[in-house]
Write a protein that holds these residues in place. Sequence first.
Motif, PDB file in Angstrom:
ATOM      1  N   SER A 287       0.273  14.940  14.702  1.00  0.00           N
ATOM      2  CA  SER A 287       0.730  14.040  13.937  1.00  0.00           C
ATOM      3  C   SER A 287      -0.147  14.709  12.151  1.00  0.00           C
ATOM      4  O   SER A 287       0.167  14.423  11.090  1.00  0.00           O
ATOM      5  N   ARG A 288      -1.853  15.047  12.362  1.00  0.00           N
ATOM      6  CA  ARG A 288      -2.735  15.440  11.533  1.00  0.00           C
ATOM      7  C   ARG A 288      -1.661  16.490  10.764  1.00  0.00           C
ATOM      8  O   ARG A 288      -2.286  16.429   9.314  1.00  0.00           O
ATOM      9  N   THR A 289      -2.074  17.393  11.245  1.00  0.00           N
ATOM     10  CA  THR A 289      -1.025  18.430  11.091  1.00  0.00           C
ATOM     11  C   THR A 289       0.509  18.473   9.700  1.00  0.00           C
ATOM     12  O   THR A 289       0.283  18.838   9.027  1.00  0.00           O
ATOM     13  N   ILE A 290       0.539  17.381  10.893  1.00  0.00           N
ATOM     14  CA  ILE A 290       2.444  16.857  10.255  1.00  0.00           C
ATOM     15  C   ILE A 290       2.255  15.913   9.361  1.00  0.00           C
ATOM     16  O   ILE A 290       2.844  17.092   7.588  1.00  0.00           O
ATOM     17  N   ILE A 291       1.272  15.644   8.627  1.00  0.00           N
ATOM     18  CA  ILE A 291       0.760  14.980   7.387  1.00  0.00           C
ATOM     19  C   ILE A 291       0.885  15.830   6.828  1.00  0.00           C
ATOM     20  O   ILE A 291       1.333  15.995   5.432  1.00  0.00           O
ATOM     21  N   GLU A 292      -0.095  16.991   6.953  1.00  0.00           N
ATOM     22  CA  GLU A 292      -0.142  17.990   5.605  1.00  0.00           C
ATOM     23  C   GLU A 292       0.288  19.034   5.639  1.00  0.00           C
ATOM     24  O   GLU A 292       1.085  19.073   4.484  1.00  0.00           O
ATOM     25  N   LEU A 293       1.823  19.114   6.613  1.00  0.00           N
ATOM     26  CA  LEU A 293       3.214  19.659   6.050  1.00  0.00           C
ATOM     27  C   LEU A 293       4.188  18.902   5.134  1.00  0.00           C
ATOM     28  O   LEU A 293       5.725  19.315   4.526  1.00  0.00           O
ATOM     29  N   LEU A 294       3.799  17.493   4.873  1.00  0.00           N
ATOM     30  CA  LEU A 294       5.610  16.286   4.495  1.00  0.00           C
ATOM     31  C   LEU A 294       5.700  16.556   3.444  1.00  0.00           C
ATOM     32  O   LEU A 294       6.247  16.225   2.814  1.00  0.00           O
ATOM     33  N   PRO A 295       3.944  17.032   2.059  1.00  0.00           N
ATOM     34  CA  PRO A 295       4.212  17.234   1.185  1.00  0.00           C
ATOM     35  C   PRO A 295       4.954  17.852   0.727  1.00  0.00           C
ATOM     36  O   PRO A 295       5.980  18.083  -0.357  1.00  0.00           O
ATOM     37  N   CYS A 296       5.775  19.557   1.485  1.00  0.00           N
ATOM     38  CA  CYS A 296       6.858  20.597   1.312  1.00  0.00           C
ATOM     39  C   CYS A 296       7.836  19.696   1.356  1.00  0.00           C
ATOM     40  O   CYS A 296       8.264  20.596   0.445  1.00  0.00           O
ATOM     41  N   THR A 297       8.714  18.560   2.223  1.00  0.00           N
ATOM     42  CA  THR A 297       9.515  17.840   1.798  1.00  0.00           C
ATOM     43  C   THR A 297      10.042  16.769   1.180  1.00  0.00           C
ATOM     44  O   THR A 297      10.846  16.805   0.880  1.00  0.00           O
ATOM     45  N   ASP A 298       8.781  16.286   0.378  1.00  0.00           N
ATOM     46  CA  ASP A 298       8.868  15.170   0.082  1.00  0.00           C
ATOM     47  C   ASP A 298       8.735  15.314  -1.715  1.00  0.00           C
ATOM     48  O   ASP A 298       9.094  14.636  -2.245  1.00  0.00           O
ATOM     49  N   SER A 299       7.998  16.392  -1.418  1.00  0.00           N
ATOM     50  CA  SER A 299       8.034  16.796  -3.376  1.00  0.00           C
ATOM     51  C   SER A 299       7.971  17.967  -3.219  1.00  0.00           C
ATOM     52  O   SER A 299       6.913  18.745  -3.554  1.00  0.00           O
TER      53      SER A 299
ATOM     54  N   ARG B 190      10.574  18.082  15.611  1.00  0.00           N
ATOM     55  CA  ARG B 190      10.270  19.610  15.606  1.00  0.00           C
ATOM     56  C   ARG B 190       9.170  20.337  15.193  1.00  0.00           C
ATOM     57  O   ARG B 190       8.844  20.897  16.314  1.00  0.00           O
ATOM     58  N   LEU B 191       8.582  19.396  14.714  1.00  0.00           N
ATOM     59  CA  LEU B 191       6.513  20.109  14.121  1.00  0.00           C
ATOM     60  C   LEU B 191       5.935  19.356  15.661  1.00  0.00           C
ATOM     61  O   LEU B 191       5.691  20.425  16.153  1.00  0.00           O
ATOM     62  N   TYR B 192       6.391  18.518  16.054  1.00  0.00           N
ATOM     63  CA  TYR B 192       5.961  18.093  17.554  1.00  0.00           C
ATOM     64  C   TYR B 192       5.786  19.488  18.274  1.00  0.00           C
ATOM     65  O   TYR B 192       5.316  19.433  19.070  1.00  0.00           O
ATOM     66  N   ALA B 193       7.332  19.582  18.833  1.00  0.00           N
ATOM     67  CA  ALA B 193       7.966  20.484  19.803  1.00  0.00           C
ATOM     68  C   ALA B 193       6.874  21.887  19.195  1.00  0.00           C
ATOM     69  O   ALA B 193       6.594  22.162  20.451  1.00  0.00           O
TER      70      ALA B 193
END
Length: 125
Positions: free
Chosen positions: A59-71, A51-54
């Motif tokens: 991928s660089r930006t997605i990595i910045e967003l993942l802490p929101c779901t990981d922690s 969904r984020l790619y869509a």
Amino acid sequence: MRIGELASRTGVSVRSLRYYEEQGLLISSRSASGQRHYTGREIERVRLIQRLYAAGLSSRTIIELLPCTDSPSEENSDAALARMAQERDRLSEHIADLIRTRDTLDELMAVNRAHRATLRTALAS
């Protein structure tokens, strides 16, 4: 589950899953023989990544967003929202540039049509 099953359950190619792992978006454990193994949690993660790619994110930006779901935390949520707002602004600027480019092309096409009309008139005379 192995990579083929994750691919099948998410509709994402094995190659894409390997790419996600190379980029740090997805993590697997490895068997003694080196095969990747995933848990059921990765199904939702892959769907989120898709969904984020869509949405046009890298991928660089997605990595910045993942802490929101990981922690999950208010701070991580605020950071993710701010980052997505930056991306939205970037996309809006790009859209405005594309509209200007299209308008310039429309002007050139109008000049061409006018020129063609003059040629027809000159040839008819």
